[in-house]
Design a protein around this motif. Structure first.
Motif, short mmCIF file in Angstrom:
data_model
loop_
_atom_site.label_atom_id
_atom_site.label_comp_id
_atom_site.label_asym_id
_atom_site.label_seq_id
_atom_site.Cartn_x
_atom_site.Cartn_y
_atom_site.Cartn_z
N PRO A 199 -3.37 9.89 -5.44
CA PRO A 199 -3.61 8.45 -5.44
C PRO A 199 -5.05 8.14 -5.83
O PRO A 199 -5.96 8.93 -5.57
CB PRO A 199 -3.33 8.03 -3.99
CG PRO A 199 -2.50 9.14 -3.43
CD PRO A 199 -2.94 10.39 -4.12
N LYS A 200 -5.26 7.00 -6.44
CA LYS A 200 -6.60 6.61 -6.87
C LYS A 200 -7.43 6.02 -5.74
O LYS A 200 -8.63 5.78 -5.90
CB LYS A 200 -6.50 5.60 -8.02
CG LYS A 200 -5.87 6.19 -9.28
CD LYS A 200 -5.82 5.16 -10.40
CE LYS A 200 -5.19 5.76 -11.64
NZ LYS A 200 -5.12 4.78 -12.77
N ILE A 201 -6.79 5.76 -4.61
CA ILE A 201 -7.50 5.24 -3.45
C ILE A 201 -7.28 6.17 -2.26
O ILE A 201 -6.32 6.92 -2.22
CB ILE A 201 -7.06 3.81 -3.09
CG1 ILE A 201 -5.53 3.74 -2.92
CG2 ILE A 201 -7.51 2.82 -4.14
CD1 ILE A 201 -5.02 2.37 -2.53
N ASN A 202 -8.18 6.08 -1.28
CA ASN A 202 -8.12 6.96 -0.12
C ASN A 202 -7.02 6.52 0.84
O ASN A 202 -6.72 5.34 0.96
CB ASN A 202 -9.47 6.96 0.60
CG ASN A 202 -9.59 8.09 1.60
OD1 ASN A 202 -9.01 8.01 2.68
ND2 ASN A 202 -10.34 9.12 1.24
N TYR A 203 -6.45 7.49 1.54
CA TYR A 203 -5.36 7.17 2.47
C TYR A 203 -5.82 6.29 3.62
O TYR A 203 -4.99 5.62 4.26
CB TYR A 203 -4.75 8.47 3.02
CG TYR A 203 -3.92 9.21 2.00
CD1 TYR A 203 -2.66 8.78 1.65
CD2 TYR A 203 -4.42 10.35 1.37
CE1 TYR A 203 -1.89 9.44 0.71
CE2 TYR A 203 -3.66 11.03 0.42
CZ TYR A 203 -2.40 10.58 0.10
OH TYR A 203 -1.65 11.24 -0.84
N TRP A 204 -7.10 6.27 3.90
CA TRP A 204 -7.61 5.43 4.98
C TRP A 204 -7.36 3.95 4.70
O TRP A 204 -7.39 3.13 5.63
CB TRP A 204 -9.10 5.68 5.18
CG TRP A 204 -9.40 7.01 5.81
CD1 TRP A 204 -9.91 8.12 5.20
CD2 TRP A 204 -9.19 7.37 7.18
NE1 TRP A 204 -10.03 9.15 6.10
CE2 TRP A 204 -9.59 8.72 7.32
CE3 TRP A 204 -8.69 6.70 8.30
CZ2 TRP A 204 -9.51 9.40 8.53
CZ3 TRP A 204 -8.61 7.37 9.51
CH2 TRP A 204 -9.02 8.70 9.61
N VAL A 205 -7.13 3.60 3.44
CA VAL A 205 -6.85 2.20 3.09
C VAL A 205 -5.62 1.69 3.83
O VAL A 205 -5.50 0.49 4.12
CB VAL A 205 -6.67 2.07 1.56
CG1 VAL A 205 -6.21 0.67 1.17
CG2 VAL A 205 -7.98 2.40 0.85
N LEU A 218 0.84 -1.21 0.00
CA LEU A 218 0.00 0.00 0.00
C LEU A 218 0.87 1.25 0.00
O LEU A 218 0.55 2.24 -0.68
CB LEU A 218 -0.92 0.01 1.21
CG LEU A 218 -2.04 -1.04 1.21
CD1 LEU A 218 -2.78 -1.06 2.53
CD2 LEU A 218 -3.01 -0.78 0.07
#
Length: 213
Positions: A88-94, A73
């Motif tokens: 990024p294409k996804i949220n930092y919470w990932v 990640l």
């Protein structure tokens, strides 16, 4: 100097950037850091003698898998941050998902264990050195990634440093897992996570000062 002359001078000798150059630089930095961390592990700690037996157990793969998930990640986010203005294409919470999985496992084992075992499950035998050892083994990846980022153009220096530290902490914890005798989920949920947070905090501070344009 006239504007046209200035533009001509700045454009002289400019070469196109190689495709995926940030990803290549960071990947090389990661591989270098992992290799050096593994050498440090063999030099100062050694691999646990029962590695063959424990490698077939669920706790061992959780101990190894959660930090490795953080590495993967971290790469996703650092690849994006290395490009100016790219998100990024996804949220930092990932980033919290592997830690959440570890904590759910830790709480489940804690609740279902005899209270007399709680102290051993939390403190183990190596809590005093766990954070220090993980942070130490994270140093090569942190330094290599920092040098790679300095040759790129991140526009969020503190965040880039923090993600690089989180990635490095994942490497440090993954490598240290090959030596560490602790297998209890509560121990891993506390001391391994703290061990990964230390390089994250340090690299956020370093990145804020050394990655500015």
């Amino acid at each position: 100097m006239k504007t046209d002359e200035l533009i001509t001078m700045l454009a002289t000798g400019v070469e196109p950037v190689q495709p995926h150059m940030p990803e290549k630089l960071i990947s090389k930095a990661l591989l270098t850091g992992v290799a050096i961390s593994f050498i440090l592990l063999l030099t100062f700690y050694g691999i646990r003698p029962d590695i063959k037996e424990v490698s077939s157990t669920f706790p061992f793969w959780m101990k190894l898998g959660v930090p490795l998930a953080n590495v993967v990640l971290g790469l996703v986010f650092i690849f994006a941050l290395a490009h100016p203005g790219k998100l990024p294409k996804i949220n930092y919470w990932v980033l919290l998902i592997p830690i959440a999985v570890l904590w759910v496992w830790a709480i489940w084992t804690w609740v279902n264990a005899d209270p007399s075992q709680h102290s051993e499950m939390l403190w183990g035998k190596t809590w005093r050195v766990c954070i220090k050892n993980i942070a130490f083994l994270a140093v090569p990846t942190a330094v290599a990634t920092l040098f790679a980022l300095r040759n790129l153009a991140p526009t969020q220096p503190m965040l880039s440093g923090a993600i690089a530290g989180w990635l490095a902490g994942g490497v440090g914890a993954s490598v240290y897992a090959l030596h560490c005798p602790e297998m209890a989920a509560p121990f891993l949920a506390v001391w391994y996570v703290l061990g990964m947070l230390v390089p994250t905090a340090i690299m956020a501070w370093v990145g804020n000062r050394s990655l500015r344009w």
